[in-house]
Design an enzyme around this catalytic site. Sequence first.
Site, PDB file in Angstrom:
ATOM      1  N   HIS A   7      29.236  53.291  13.718  1.00 21.17           N
ATOM      2  CA  HIS A   7      27.830  52.898  13.833  1.00 21.17           C
ATOM      3  C   HIS A   7      27.040  53.324  12.611  1.00 21.17           C
ATOM      4  O   HIS A   7      27.473  54.156  11.824  1.00 21.17           O
ATOM      5  CB  HIS A   7      27.177  53.479  15.098  1.00 21.17           C
ATOM      6  CG  HIS A   7      27.094  54.972  15.180  1.00 21.17           C
ATOM      7  ND1 HIS A   7      28.046  55.753  15.806  1.00 21.17           N
ATOM      8  CD2 HIS A   7      26.155  55.845  14.729  1.00 21.17           C
ATOM      9  CE1 HIS A   7      27.694  57.023  15.736  1.00 21.17           C
ATOM     10  NE2 HIS A   7      26.548  57.114  15.081  1.00 21.17           N
ATOM     11  N   GLU A  43      18.372  58.137  22.353  1.00 18.03           N
ATOM     12  CA  GLU A  43      19.118  57.181  21.539  1.00 18.03           C
ATOM     13  C   GLU A  43      19.594  56.004  22.362  1.00 18.03           C
ATOM     14  O   GLU A  43      19.743  56.084  23.578  1.00 18.03           O
ATOM     15  CB  GLU A  43      20.310  57.872  20.876  1.00 18.03           C
ATOM     16  CG  GLU A  43      21.309  58.461  21.850  1.00 18.03           C
ATOM     17  CD  GLU A  43      22.436  59.210  21.145  1.00 18.03           C
ATOM     18  OE1 GLU A  43      22.146  60.213  20.457  1.00 18.03           O
ATOM     19  OE2 GLU A  43      23.594  58.804  21.293  1.00 18.03           O
ATOM     20  N   GLN A  59      22.928  52.356  16.192  1.00 16.05           N
ATOM     21  CA  GLN A  59      22.404  53.463  16.999  1.00 16.05           C
ATOM     22  C   GLN A  59      20.947  53.710  16.600  1.00 16.05           C
ATOM     23  O   GLN A  59      20.673  54.055  15.443  1.00 16.05           O
ATOM     24  CB  GLN A  59      23.227  54.729  16.761  1.00 16.05           C
ATOM     25  CG  GLN A  59      22.767  55.924  17.584  1.00 16.05           C
ATOM     26  CD  GLN A  59      23.544  57.180  17.244  1.00 16.05           C
ATOM     27  OE1 GLN A  59      23.622  57.582  16.095  1.00 16.05           O
ATOM     28  NE2 GLN A  59      24.137  57.792  18.252  1.00 16.05           N
ATOM     29  N   HIS A  83      22.123  57.999   9.182  1.00 15.13           N
ATOM     30  CA  HIS A  83      23.515  58.419   8.943  1.00 15.13           C
ATOM     31  C   HIS A  83      24.457  57.258   9.172  1.00 15.13           C
ATOM     32  O   HIS A  83      24.068  56.211   9.684  1.00 15.13           O
ATOM     33  CB  HIS A  83      23.890  59.611   9.831  1.00 15.13           C
ATOM     34  CG  HIS A  83      23.975  59.310  11.299  1.00 15.13           C
ATOM     35  ND1 HIS A  83      22.890  59.379  12.153  1.00 15.13           N
ATOM     36  CD2 HIS A  83      25.018  58.903  12.077  1.00 15.13           C
ATOM     37  CE1 HIS A  83      23.275  59.060  13.381  1.00 15.13           C
ATOM     38  NE2 HIS A  83      24.561  58.755  13.363  1.00 15.13           N
ATOM     39  N   GLU A 133      29.236  61.066   9.848  1.00 14.66           N
ATOM     40  CA  GLU A 133      29.703  61.499  11.166  1.00 14.66           C
ATOM     41  C   GLU A 133      31.084  60.910  11.415  1.00 14.66           C
ATOM     42  O   GLU A 133      31.374  59.782  10.991  1.00 14.66           O
ATOM     43  CB  GLU A 133      28.711  60.970  12.219  1.00 14.66           C
ATOM     44  CG  GLU A 133      29.044  61.297  13.665  1.00 14.66           C
ATOM     45  CD  GLU A 133      28.053  60.675  14.656  1.00 14.66           C
ATOM     46  OE1 GLU A 133      27.043  60.078  14.205  1.00 14.66           O
ATOM     47  OE2 GLU A 133      28.303  60.763  15.860  1.00 14.66           O
TER      48      GLU A 133
END
Lengths: 142, 142
Positions: A7, A43, A59, A83, A133
């Site tokens: 994502h 989220e 996301q 991110h 991530e």
Amino acid sequence: MLLRIDHVGIACRDLEEKIAFYQATFGVTVVSREVNQEQGVKEAMLHVADGEGGGSYIQLLEPLGPDTPVGRFLARRGEGLHHVAYGVSDIEGALAAIGGTGVRLLDERPRHGAMGSSIAFLHPKDVGGVLTELVEAPPRPL
Amino acid sequence: MLLRIDHVGIACRDLEEKIAFYQATFGVTVVSREVNQEQGVKEAMLHVADGEGGGSYIQLLEPLGPDTPVGRFLARRGEGLHHVAYGVSDIEGALAAIGGTGVRLLDERPRHGAMGSSIAFLHPKDVGGVLTELVEAPPRPL
């Protein structure tokens, strides 16, 4: 090591408004909404595609308050890309391998992410300014 | 409308150094290098996954000079995430549909992107601060 772009994480001020925008503009639909007190965010995951070992999502992240990581990001930079997350099949193995190259791990051990996943963040200063991530999706039901 | 996350675009100061880092850290390999004079960048595509209608990549971008979009981005924000690109099957249809919702198009018509693709950017101010690109991959060889 990387299976997919799991994502992109996007910081926003109003989650519901942004969900409505993404649905209307790009035709993507919400597959999960969560409040993550540990990370200080509300989220939503919007489904883009299925891929090896898991899906690909947008996301959307709204901070629970100004003194949270996403709240501070919004104050500093405004809304936008926060991110990127890559899918891996073995997050503990991936963390060991990446940590072994000298990249600092913000999470030495995986923790709980959206939709039952295991996640861990790498230090953005060691990844060219990109908050990165890793995500291991939960096993799929048989 | 969206088929996949085609790529994340990452702004960097030294393309070759960052390619070496991504290869060593994440095991991804370069599948394309191009100089795009029109956009004022040297770029490399690193393969992450295959997906519907095209692949998923990490795109590393080094500006050709300070007075280019990526050069100004680096001066303002430093290295990091620059944009996200989603794969579509019909970029002209997607642009018409998205433009019809009121989102401003930075490219009214598709132009040439990496690896023979057709690309177009949407105005980040109309997409919650996210510079958003659409990509239609070239037809695959029979």
